[in-house]
Write an enzyme that holds these catalytic residues in place. Structure first.
Site, mmCIF file in Angstrom:
data_model
loop_
_atom_site.group_PDB
_atom_site.id
_atom_site.type_symbol
_atom_site.label_atom_id
_atom_site.label_comp_id
_atom_site.label_asym_id
_atom_site.label_seq_id
_atom_site.Cartn_x
_atom_site.Cartn_y
_atom_site.Cartn_z
ATOM 1 N N PHE A 110 0.820 -1.215 0.000
ATOM 2 C CA PHE A 110 0.000 0.000 0.000
ATOM 3 C C PHE A 110 0.851 1.261 0.000
ATOM 4 C CE2 PHE A 110 -0.247 2.602 3.855
ATOM 5 C CZ PHE A 110 0.497 1.873 4.764
ATOM 6 N N LYS A 111 2.090 1.151 0.409
ATOM 7 C CA LYS A 111 2.935 2.342 0.498
ATOM 8 C C LYS A 111 3.209 2.974 -0.867
ATOM 9 C CE LYS A 111 4.822 1.371 5.002
ATOM 10 N NZ LYS A 111 4.272 0.038 5.348
ATOM 11 N N ASP A 112 3.028 2.178 -1.935
ATOM 12 C CA ASP A 112 3.189 2.749 -3.276
ATOM 13 C C ASP A 112 2.238 3.913 -3.523
ATOM 14 O OD1 ASP A 112 5.197 1.054 -4.303
ATOM 15 O OD2 ASP A 112 3.725 -0.507 -4.769
#
Ligand SMILES: *Cc1c(COP(=O)(O)O)cnc(C)c1O
Length: 462
Positions: A110-112
């Site tokens: 999700f950090k993308d």
């Protein structure tokens, strides 16, 4: 829009300066002076927008120092490398329970979603100012690769990522160490994630935010732009299941509290959220605070959900700031005490305020494994260990079954291949991850001391 520090002693900054600074100079975290609201009408209109367009409409409310066209362009560009057109596909897994896939980006985490944007944003700002910068970040697994992917094409910076040696998965490490660019530097620290994070934090205090005459930028989730970018998918997903006409709840696998705090911002902007459920592994400082007012540091325990193996949750300070009605003095005292004595006590009134919206639980490794195999048997879906914690927490903490619950899926299961196999599931590895196993790695191993890290940085910095 002006940005202020939770501890009240750092200069007030513009959005641009806040992004380029990260951590406030008084040790606090930056927050917008006020939270803009989205009206019912504005929320409903988002239903017809692409993800990038929604992101623009939401984020522009907090950004008044970048012109419309470049802001629109850089947001659009940030969401071109995802393998699903909706960016955050949602699926129903039981009657009122939905799973939101946040891992369709280039590094499968999700950090993308925030770091693809951060890369373009910082590149744009540095170009505009004719500045060069040094980026520093600590990672417990996913931040590092997402940051490297987000920043690897930026010409004006060197990026240093610290990870705890032998404490992240093979794939996670290889996602970082196999990218060969002269401006990317990976450092394995002989210590824990918190040691790595402490070195990053101390660098800011010691270096006065400059390194070899260049600006030092933090890309950990203490950077406001990351929180802001994450606010978007709370709003977009809630609308897709019936908000603002009905309330929605979210369950979030949490560590540094950056992801779920973005949900809190969405709530403050006017999204009708009923519950925000904090899902922890056994490194459960968040759960202990919310449930028992036990705000104390404990030893790190290594789990099979390593991206959530933390001792302190930096972004919780941001929530406390609001719970204490922006009393920065109180926040400063609280954290001075926590820093010195490794524990603090939250006053009753702010704690009760938090408990009105936030719920929590803590999940053991054994339960994680059984959830992974259960969900596979029941739904044919393979979830990663972090997401499994979320699913368990949603089940335990949901107090209103008539309200849709959205659990955030924070990573692709293949990133935690060994654990999935352990849960008894045969998993196909995506090709892009398989290829990593053949590539040559490049990183250095250093003791967990700030001096050793800095001399290394000076020796390789361009
Ligand atoms: C970073 C991460 C988390 C924790 O998110 P926070 O914003 O630190 O609370 C959860 N799951 C995965 C897979 C992560 O990479």
């Amino acid at each position: 829009m002006r940005y202020i520090s939770t501890r009240g002693l750092a200069p007030v900054l513009s959005f641009e300066e806040t992004v380029l600074t990260g951590l406030a100079s008084d040790g606090g975290l930056y927050l917008p002076e006020r939270i803009p609201k989205l009206s019912h009408k504005e929320l409903i209109e988002l239903n017809n927008c692409s993800y990038a367009d929604s992101a623009y409409r939401i984020m522009r409310l907090f950004i008044d120092d970048i012109e419309e066209k470049p802001l629109k362009d850089l947001i659009k560009k940030s969401y071109t490398r995802f393998c699903n057109d909706s960016i955050v596909p949602i699926k129903q897994i039981s009657n009122n329970h939905f799973l939101l896939d946040l891992f369709t980006g280039p590094t499968f985490a999700f950090k993308d979603i925030a770091l693809q944007l951060m890369g373009n944003l910082i590149d744009y700002l540095l170009k505009k100012r004719c500045e060069k910068a040094v980026i520093m970040g600590a990672t417990s697994g996913d931040t590092g690769s997402a940051a490297i992917s987000g920043f690897c094409d930026c010409k004006n910076l060197d990026i240093f990522i610290l990870h705890p040696h032998n404490m992240i998965s093979d794939i996670q490490r290889r996602q970082m160490t196999t990218i060969k660019k002269d401006n990317i530097h990976n450092i394995a620290i002989k210590g824990t994630f918190d040691d790595a994070q402490a070195i990053v934090k101390e660098s800011f205090n010691k270096r006065g935010f400059f390194f070899k005459g260049r600006r030092l930028i933090a890309i950990n989730s203490i950077n406001w732009a990351r929180i802001l970018a994450q606010t978007v998918y709370y709003i977009v997903s809630a609308i897709s299941v019936g908000a603002p006409y009905r309330e929605i709840s979210f369950t979030v696998p949490s560590a540094n509290f950056g992801n779920i705090f973005a949900g809190y911002i969405a709530y403050k902007m006017g999204l009708p959220i009923k519950q925000l459920v904090v899902a922890s592994n056994v490194n459960n400082i968040l759960h202990r605070i919310i449930e028992y007012n036990d705000f104390s540091r404990r030893q790190l325990i290594n789990t099979i959900a390593p991206a959530m193996d933390i001792v302190v949750s930096s972004n919780f300070e941001r929530l406390l700031f609001y719970a204490y009605e922006k009393d920065s003095n109180a926040i400063k005292h609280l954290f001075d005490k926590f820093h010195k004595e490794h524990y603090a006590i939250i006053d009753k009134k702010p704690l009760n305020k938090i408990r009105n919206l936030f719920y929590s639980t803590s999940v053991h490794d054994k339960t994680i494994l059984s959830i992974i195999s259960q969900i596979y048997k029941r739904n044919g879906i393979v979830v990663d260990p972090h997401t499994a914690i979320g699913l368990m927490a949603a089940e335990r903490c949901n107090n209103s079954p008539e309200i849709p619950m959205i659990t955030l899926a924070t990573a692709h299961p293949a990133k935690f291949y060994d654990t999935i196999i352990k849960a008894g599931i045969e998993l196909q590895m995506p090709n892009s991850l398989k290829e990593l196993l053949q590539k040559e790695e490049r990183y250095c191993i250093l003791p967990a001391t700030i001096n050793k890290v800095h001399s290394y940085m000076i020796s390789v910095c361009h």
